[in-house]
Scaffold this active site. Sequence first.
Site, PDB file in Angstrom:
ATOM      1  N   ASP A 277     -10.468  -6.877   0.954  1.00 42.94           N
ATOM      2  CA  ASP A 277      -9.636  -6.063   1.826  1.00 42.94           C
ATOM      3  C   ASP A 277      -9.084  -7.009   2.896  1.00 42.94           C
ATOM      4  O   ASP A 277      -9.447  -8.193   2.956  1.00 42.94           O
ATOM      5  CB  ASP A 277     -10.451  -4.925   2.434  1.00 42.94           C
TER       6      ASP A 277
ATOM      7  N   HIS B 110     -11.375  -0.943   9.687  1.00 42.52           N
ATOM      8  CA  HIS B 110     -10.282  -1.572  10.435  1.00 42.52           C
ATOM      9  C   HIS B 110     -10.731  -1.908  11.859  1.00 42.52           C
ATOM     10  O   HIS B 110     -10.190  -2.829  12.480  1.00 42.52           O
ATOM     11  CB  HIS B 110      -9.067  -0.639  10.512  1.00 42.52           C
TER      12      HIS B 110
ATOM     13  N   ASP C  81       0.865  -1.184   0.000  1.00 41.39           N
ATOM     14  CA  ASP C  81       0.000   0.000   0.000  1.00 41.39           C
ATOM     15  C   ASP C  81       0.894   1.224   0.000  1.00 41.39           C
ATOM     16  O   ASP C  81       1.377   1.648   1.053  1.00 41.39           O
ATOM     17  CB  ASP C  81      -0.883   0.029   1.253  1.00 41.39           C
TER      18      ASP C  81
ATOM     19  N   ARG D 213       3.995   2.906   2.990  1.00 42.46           N
ATOM     20  CA  ARG D 213       4.814   1.899   3.685  1.00 42.46           C
ATOM     21  C   ARG D 213       6.308   2.146   3.488  1.00 42.46           C
ATOM     22  O   ARG D 213       7.112   1.730   4.302  1.00 42.46           O
ATOM     23  CB  ARG D 213       4.454   0.490   3.203  1.00 42.46           C
TER      24      ARG D 213
ATOM     25  N   ARG E  80      -7.387  10.790   1.649  1.00 40.10           N
ATOM     26  CA  ARG E  80      -6.898   9.769   0.724  1.00 40.10           C
ATOM     27  C   ARG E  80      -7.604   9.864  -0.627  1.00 40.10           C
ATOM     28  O   ARG E  80      -7.097   9.346  -1.636  1.00 40.10           O
ATOM     29  CB  ARG E  80      -7.105   8.370   1.311  1.00 40.10           C
TER      30      ARG E  80
ATOM     31  N   LYS F 274      -9.459   0.573  -5.299  1.00 39.11           N
ATOM     32  CA  LYS F 274     -10.100   0.274  -4.027  1.00 39.11           C
ATOM     33  C   LYS F 274     -10.930   1.468  -3.568  1.00 39.11           C
ATOM     34  O   LYS F 274     -10.683   2.588  -4.009  1.00 39.11           O
ATOM     35  CB  LYS F 274      -9.043  -0.102  -2.977  1.00 39.11           C
ATOM     36  N   HIS F 275     -11.968   1.262  -2.723  1.00 36.01           N
ATOM     37  CA  HIS F 275     -12.441  -0.003  -2.147  1.00 36.01           C
ATOM     38  C   HIS F 275     -13.804  -0.264  -2.761  1.00 36.01           C
ATOM     39  O   HIS F 275     -14.774   0.380  -2.363  1.00 36.01           O
ATOM     40  CB  HIS F 275     -12.542   0.093  -0.638  1.00 36.01           C
TER      41      HIS F 275
END
Length: 338
Positions: A251, A181, A65, A73, A138, A168-169
Amino acid sequence: MTARACILGCAGPVLTSEEAAFFRRARPWGFILFRRNIETPDQTRALVNALRESVGREDAPVLVDQEGGRVQRLGPPHWRRYPAGRAYGELPVEDRREITRLGARLIAHDLAALGINVDCLPVLDVPDPQMHEVIGDRAYDPTPEGVALLGRAACEGLMAGGVLPVVKHIPGHGRARADSHLELPVVDASRAELEARDFIPFQALSDMPMAMSAHVVYADLDPSLPATLSRRVLDVAVRGIIGFDGLLMTDDLSMKALGGDFDDRAAAALDAGCDMILHCNGDIAEMQAVAQGTWFLEGRAAERAYAALQRTPKRVEPFDAAAANARFDAAFAGRLAA
């Protein structure tokens, strides 16, 4: 060699002998890296190679990601910090598409040098400022048309550098009132409202090779199950209205939006119509359970997985990284917080 319909992570920056042995037995289709796996370019490259060696497939996809902003990351000191999606949408109109594509091309340059060949980008969710901020900045733009325009530019930039995108998503997380999450979000908007706004960017990019599902309940389509586990949502919205026929991955199966044992979660997602299970946290006990609930790729899912990898460009676009970085910096000069 036959691959199992799952993408798995590992616990740290070096593949352990236990993990390697497990991957050799389980034969996942691919792998995903997180910040815990990434220290330096040489270390990351060695880990990527070790993951592929564990399943004996040089073409095994390795995902990450790497959006920019909150979801990045790879970062300083070895890689540059990229802005969140919203920053591209706030550029002057004449620059937005070019710089979004350029940013993704720079990300692809970073990833390809490490052997990472799939980026979970772009975010095609249309944000609702009254809903949870998990999407927030985002998202590229507050309009579905703007999201679609810049989302395609990002896909083009990644693929020009030899990296496959994952949209996504799907079918849209922007109206969610919770972070999947942590808990299961429910969207109460009608099907007509979803078609008029949320689905539009995914329809516009339905030709992309891969997509990631949303752990979100769309009450007007299925009041009981999140999209990831809902045959109705996947058939009617994703494959039907949106028209996406590429590889559909879940996901992260370890997110708290989903309940039950991991083998049951995996089996339910595949039964609902997902082609691929994604499990990210590197917990080997959970991965073993995921593998138990996941079958080997066959039929239409196998065809989609093969077709996705075939979309990887054989030649990358000529690229002057120094000039690209200079242009990128100039576009954002004075616009980004330190």
